[in-house]
Scaffold this active site. Sequence first.
Site, PDB file in Angstrom:
ATOM      1  CE  LYS A  54      23.888 -18.216 -19.474  1.00  0.00           C
ATOM      2  NZ  LYS A  54      22.549 -18.354 -18.898  1.00  0.00           N
ATOM      3  NE  ARG A 109      18.733 -13.608 -21.052  1.00  0.00           N
ATOM      4  CZ  ARG A 109      18.395 -14.832 -20.876  1.00  0.00           C
ATOM      5  NH1 ARG A 109      18.207 -15.319 -19.708  1.00  0.00           N
ATOM      6  NH2 ARG A 109      18.229 -15.632 -21.874  1.00  0.00           N
ATOM      7  NE  ARG A 164      21.043 -23.810 -28.065  1.00  0.00           N
ATOM      8  CZ  ARG A 164      21.286 -22.945 -27.069  1.00  0.00           C
ATOM      9  NH1 ARG A 164      22.254 -23.168 -26.218  1.00  0.00           N
ATOM     10  NH2 ARG A 164      20.577 -21.868 -26.952  1.00  0.00           N
ATOM     11  NE  ARG A 188      16.075 -23.032 -26.609  1.00  0.00           N
ATOM     12  CZ  ARG A 188      16.767 -22.194 -25.837  1.00  0.00           C
ATOM     13  NH1 ARG A 188      17.723 -22.657 -25.069  1.00  0.00           N
ATOM     14  NH2 ARG A 188      16.503 -20.912 -25.847  1.00  0.00           N
ATOM     15  NE  ARG A 210      18.508 -16.929 -27.336  1.00  0.00           N
ATOM     16  CZ  ARG A 210      18.239 -17.984 -28.085  1.00  0.00           C
ATOM     17  NH1 ARG A 210      17.121 -18.064 -28.758  1.00  0.00           N
ATOM     18  NH2 ARG A 210      19.092 -18.976 -28.149  1.00  0.00           N
TER      19      ARG A 210
HETATM   20  P1  AMP Z   1      17.168 -18.822 -21.832  1.00  0.00           P
HETATM   21  O1  AMP Z   1      16.873 -20.282 -21.847  1.00  0.00           O
HETATM   22  O2  AMP Z   1      17.849 -18.361 -20.575  1.00  0.00           O
HETATM   23  O3  AMP Z   1      17.854 -18.349 -23.081  1.00  0.00           O
HETATM   24  O4  AMP Z   1      15.741 -18.073 -21.799  1.00  0.00           O
HETATM   25  C1  AMP Z   1      14.785 -18.295 -22.819  1.00  0.00           C
HETATM   26  C2  AMP Z   1      13.942 -17.056 -23.006  1.00  0.00           C
HETATM   27  O5  AMP Z   1      13.268 -16.728 -21.775  1.00  0.00           O
HETATM   28  C3  AMP Z   1      14.724 -15.792 -23.338  1.00  0.00           C
HETATM   29  O6  AMP Z   1      14.972 -15.694 -24.732  1.00  0.00           O
HETATM   30  C4  AMP Z   1      13.783 -14.695 -22.849  1.00  0.00           C
HETATM   31  O7  AMP Z   1      12.704 -14.505 -23.730  1.00  0.00           O
HETATM   32  C5  AMP Z   1      13.229 -15.319 -21.576  1.00  0.00           C
HETATM   33  N1  AMP Z   1      14.040 -14.976 -20.382  1.00  0.00           N
HETATM   34  C6  AMP Z   1      14.736 -15.839 -19.590  1.00  0.00           C
HETATM   35  N2  AMP Z   1      15.340 -15.186 -18.585  1.00  0.00           N
HETATM   36  C7  AMP Z   1      15.026 -13.885 -18.734  1.00  0.00           C
HETATM   37  C8  AMP Z   1      15.362 -12.685 -18.021  1.00  0.00           C
HETATM   38  N3  AMP Z   1      16.151 -12.717 -16.942  1.00  0.00           N
HETATM   39  N4  AMP Z   1      14.847 -11.516 -18.475  1.00  0.00           N
HETATM   40  C9  AMP Z   1      14.056 -11.465 -19.552  1.00  0.00           C
HETATM   41  N5  AMP Z   1      13.725 -12.541 -20.277  1.00  0.00           N
HETATM   42  C10 AMP Z   1      14.192 -13.745 -19.880  1.00  0.00           C
END
Ligand code: AMP
Length: 184
Positions: free
Chosen positions: A13, A88, A127, A129, A140
């Site tokens: 994404k 989400r 990956r 991180r 996740r």
């Molecule tokens: P991502 O890079 O989108 O995977 O986001 C990294 C982390 O940020 C996620 O594992 C969540 O802890 C938090 N996060 C990002 N977007 C959201 C969302 N819409 N709702 C809740 N937590 C979020």
Amino acid sequence: MLIVFIGPPGAGKGTQSERVVNYLGITHLSTGDMLRRAKTEQTLVGKLASEYMDAGRLVPDELIIQVVGERLRQPDCQRGCLLDGFPRTLNQARSLDEYLQAEGRPLDVVLELHVPDDELLKRLLARRRADDNLDTIRQRFVDYKALTEPLVDYYQDRGLLRRIEGIGSPDEVFARIQAVLDAI
Ligand code: AMP
């Protein structure tokens, strides 16, 4: 132009989001990037979010809804925006609907980037991180299936969903996205 981009962790994404925003000349609103920045800068939001992020868990709806609401009001989001990583949960999706309805700004399309589970796990393990380890990856995934996947039906019911097959090279995947965007 307002677009929501949904996809499980590891679907690609991030890569495709960059291409979409460049193609359409709209703003990239990545909640993951915003929260990581807030964490680094040790803002109040960053401090509140960090324990959830470190555990691979979603931050509370109220927190992220407020963060996104403020961001959407900024001038660069007026010309158009790609929402990457938000909503989400169904709760977040409903809040977004209410917000956009009040603003008179309907969503144009919801892109779902679809990749089979075994391929996702392979990609995620390759990956690196800070928040990528087996437990957080598993968490996740579990959260995606339980909390985020229901959004697919939610947006399907509203006639907004377009599924994109996320297998193939980034160019091949983007060509599929482009075809969908060009048809809107
Ligand atoms: P991502 O890079 O989108 O995977 O986001 C990294 C982390 O940020 C996620 O594992 C969540 O802890 C938090 N996060 C990002 N977007 C959201 C969302 N819409 N709702 C809740 N937590 C979020």
